[in-house]
Design a protein around this motif. Sequence first.
Motif, PDB file in Angstrom:
ATOM      1  N   VAL A 250      41.225  50.761  21.859  1.00 50.20           N
ATOM      2  CA  VAL A 250      41.232  52.054  22.556  1.00 50.20           C
ATOM      3  C   VAL A 250      39.808  52.472  22.915  1.00 50.20           C
ATOM      4  N   GLN A 251      38.865  52.300  22.003  1.00 44.97           N
ATOM      5  CA  GLN A 251      37.465  52.633  22.282  1.00 44.97           C
ATOM      6  C   GLN A 251      36.932  51.777  23.434  1.00 44.97           C
ATOM      7  N   PHE A 252      37.288  50.519  23.420  1.00 40.23           N
ATOM      8  CA  PHE A 252      36.865  49.611  24.493  1.00 40.23           C
ATOM      9  C   PHE A 252      37.464  50.048  25.824  1.00 40.23           C
ATOM     10  N   ASP A 253      38.751  50.416  25.818  1.00 39.83           N
ATOM     11  CA  ASP A 253      39.429  50.844  27.040  1.00 39.83           C
ATOM     12  C   ASP A 253      38.828  52.133  27.601  1.00 39.83           C
ATOM     13  N   LEU A 254      38.455  53.069  26.731  1.00 37.71           N
ATOM     14  CA  LEU A 254      37.847  54.322  27.201  1.00 37.71           C
ATOM     15  C   LEU A 254      36.546  54.044  27.958  1.00 37.71           C
ATOM     16  N   PHE A 255      35.799  53.064  27.495  1.00 41.27           N
ATOM     17  CA  PHE A 255      34.572  52.668  28.194  1.00 41.27           C
ATOM     18  C   PHE A 255      34.876  52.110  29.577  1.00 41.27           C
ATOM     19  N   LEU A 256      36.046  51.461  29.727  1.00 46.68           N
ATOM     20  CA  LEU A 256      36.382  50.769  30.977  1.00 46.68           C
ATOM     21  C   LEU A 256      37.013  51.665  32.042  1.00 46.68           C
ATOM     22  N   ILE A 257      37.494  52.853  31.675  1.00 48.32           N
ATOM     23  CA  ILE A 257      38.244  53.692  32.617  1.00 48.32           C
ATOM     24  C   ILE A 257      37.480  53.966  33.917  1.00 48.32           C
ATOM     25  N   PRO A 258      36.186  54.327  33.877  1.00 47.21           N
ATOM     26  CA  PRO A 258      35.486  54.566  35.155  1.00 47.21           C
ATOM     27  C   PRO A 258      35.504  53.360  36.088  1.00 47.21           C
TER      28      PRO A 258
ATOM     29  N   GLY B 299      34.963  42.771  30.353  1.00 46.28           N
ATOM     30  CA  GLY B 299      35.824  43.944  30.404  1.00 46.28           C
ATOM     31  C   GLY B 299      35.648  44.743  31.681  1.00 46.28           C
ATOM     32  N   ILE B 300      34.403  44.928  32.118  1.00 51.33           N
ATOM     33  CA  ILE B 300      34.134  45.664  33.349  1.00 51.33           C
ATOM     34  C   ILE B 300      34.738  44.944  34.557  1.00 51.33           C
ATOM     35  N   LEU B 301      34.533  43.635  34.628  1.00 51.67           N
ATOM     36  CA  LEU B 301      35.112  42.860  35.735  1.00 51.67           C
ATOM     37  C   LEU B 301      36.637  42.958  35.722  1.00 51.67           C
ATOM     38  N   ALA B 302      37.229  42.881  34.533  1.00 47.17           N
ATOM     39  CA  ALA B 302      38.688  42.999  34.418  1.00 47.17           C
ATOM     40  C   ALA B 302      39.155  44.361  34.906  1.00 47.17           C
ATOM     41  N   ALA B 303      38.450  45.420  34.521  1.00 50.70           N
ATOM     42  CA  ALA B 303      38.847  46.772  34.899  1.00 50.70           C
ATOM     43  C   ALA B 303      38.768  46.988  36.402  1.00 50.70           C
ATOM     44  N   VAL B 304      37.700  46.505  37.039  1.00 50.39           N
ATOM     45  CA  VAL B 304      37.563  46.638  38.491  1.00 50.39           C
ATOM     46  C   VAL B 304      38.698  45.893  39.206  1.00 50.39           C
ATOM     47  N   LEU B 305      39.009  44.687  38.738  1.00 49.59           N
ATOM     48  CA  LEU B 305      40.079  43.904  39.354  1.00 49.59           C
ATOM     49  C   LEU B 305      41.440  44.563  39.171  1.00 49.59           C
ATOM     50  N   VAL B 306      41.661  45.167  38.009  1.00 53.02           N
ATOM     51  CA  VAL B 306      42.926  45.876  37.786  1.00 53.02           C
ATOM     52  C   VAL B 306      43.063  47.011  38.790  1.00 53.02           C
ATOM     53  N   GLY B 307      42.019  47.836  38.937  1.00 48.41           N
ATOM     54  CA  GLY B 307      42.081  48.921  39.904  1.00 48.41           C
ATOM     55  C   GLY B 307      42.313  48.412  41.312  1.00 48.41           C
ATOM     56  N   LEU B 308      41.628  47.343  41.666  1.00 47.90           N
ATOM     57  CA  LEU B 308      41.771  46.736  42.996  1.00 47.90           C
ATOM     58  C   LEU B 308      43.191  46.250  43.230  1.00 47.90           C
ATOM     59  N   SER B 309      43.780  45.614  42.225  1.00 45.42           N
ATOM     60  CA  SER B 309      45.123  45.056  42.378  1.00 45.42           C
ATOM     61  C   SER B 309      46.180  46.144  42.476  1.00 45.42           C
ATOM     62  N   LYS B 310      45.978  47.231  41.769  1.00 45.46           N
ATOM     63  CA  LYS B 310      46.996  48.285  41.737  1.00 45.46           C
ATOM     64  C   LYS B 310      47.081  49.079  43.031  1.00 45.46           C
ATOM     65  N   THR B 311      45.988  49.171  43.768  1.00 48.57           N
ATOM     66  CA  THR B 311      45.998  50.015  44.964  1.00 48.57           C
ATOM     67  C   THR B 311      45.734  49.262  46.262  1.00 48.57           C
ATOM     68  N   GLY B 312      45.361  47.966  46.166  1.00 50.33           N
ATOM     69  CA  GLY B 312      45.006  47.279  47.396  1.00 50.33           C
ATOM     70  C   GLY B 312      45.502  45.870  47.552  1.00 50.33           C
ATOM     71  N   VAL B 313      45.255  45.021  46.556  1.00 51.58           N
ATOM     72  CA  VAL B 313      45.574  43.599  46.672  1.00 51.58           C
ATOM     73  C   VAL B 313      46.345  43.150  45.438  1.00 51.58           C
TER      74      VAL B 313
ATOM     75  N   MET C  66      34.745  47.764  18.207  1.00 54.68           N
ATOM     76  CA  MET C  66      34.391  47.332  19.566  1.00 54.68           C
ATOM     77  C   MET C  66      33.591  46.038  19.493  1.00 54.68           C
ATOM     78  N   PRO C  67      33.574  45.260  20.574  1.00 55.61           N
ATOM     79  CA  PRO C  67      32.785  44.025  20.560  1.00 55.61           C
ATOM     80  C   PRO C  67      31.332  44.315  20.230  1.00 55.61           C
ATOM     81  N   ASP C  68      30.693  43.402  19.498  1.00 51.62           N
ATOM     82  CA  ASP C  68      29.357  43.651  18.983  1.00 51.62           C
ATOM     83  C   ASP C  68      28.269  42.971  19.800  1.00 51.62           C
ATOM     84  N   ASN C  69      28.562  42.472  21.003  1.00 50.06           N
ATOM     85  CA  ASN C  69      27.528  41.953  21.880  1.00 50.06           C
ATOM     86  C   ASN C  69      27.851  42.319  23.323  1.00 50.06           C
ATOM     87  N   PHE C  70      26.930  42.037  24.208  1.00 50.43           N
ATOM     88  CA  PHE C  70      27.000  42.536  25.580  1.00 50.43           C
ATOM     89  C   PHE C  70      28.037  41.831  26.425  1.00 50.43           C
ATOM     90  N   LEU C  71      28.222  40.535  26.253  1.00 51.26           N
ATOM     91  CA  LEU C  71      29.062  39.743  27.140  1.00 51.26           C
ATOM     92  C   LEU C  71      30.511  40.246  27.223  1.00 51.26           C
TER      93      LEU C  71
END
Length: 250
Positions: free
Chosen positions: A199-207, A11-25, A1-6
């Motif tokens: 996969v570990q990174f993606d599991l963190f992003l699912i919520p 990843g979080i911003l990407a995950a939110v946008l993916v969810g938004l695009s799939k069901t709304g925009v 997994m990435p070794d720093n916070f950024l």
Amino acid sequence: MPDNFLPYVFGILAAVLVGLSKTGVPGVSIPAILMMTEAFAGNEKLSVGAILPVLLVGDMFAVGYYRQHTQWDRLLGLFPYVVLGMIPGLYVLLNVDHQQFKLVLGILVIVLMAVEGGRQRFGWTEMPHQGWFIALMGLAAGFGTVVGNAAGPVMSIYLISRGMFKAEFMGTWAWFFMIVNLSKLPLFGSIGMITQETVQFDLFLIPFVILGAMVGKRLFLLIPQKVFDPLVLGLALIAALRMVTGGIWG
């Protein structure tokens, strides 16, 4: 997994946008793809593999919300050309600097948007039903989805051109990407683009995908049809311009 916070922020911003695009925009997943490349800076190929499971989680929500509106007759004739388009896309992914091909794909989308503008302006009502038009859209979508998960702009133009209401658009869009993205999962895994690290990174992003999907569903109910169509096409144009500039300067 990435070794720093950024990377997690991207990843979080990407995950939110993916969810938004799939069901709304539809269309806002392109910035998500770009953000994931920042999360895996220096390994663009790995970022393409990393976002695929995130997209699939969003696809599951989209299918769950809109499956009853799917227009299967608009998809079945498209899929053979999508498969054909995936073959050169795989070659590019394995052997060629695909920034140049993103340039080509971006130009193609812009040309298709000009054609769609002409269709609406001059009443070319039969064009979306022509065999050459369906074949071109399918080939471009198949190529784009393998090279960089970038079939969204092409599919936006195709589905809007078929005169779908927004619920039909979302249901057909949802099943198309669920099927295509599932087909890429073993492919990307076999060539090392999906790893234990991703996969570990993606599991963190699912919520965060789930959060974006819930917000997207609310937005979808608020957006009228007369706003939905130009919004989707506008986002497709922005994505195409980003692919063109990325192909030139990336």
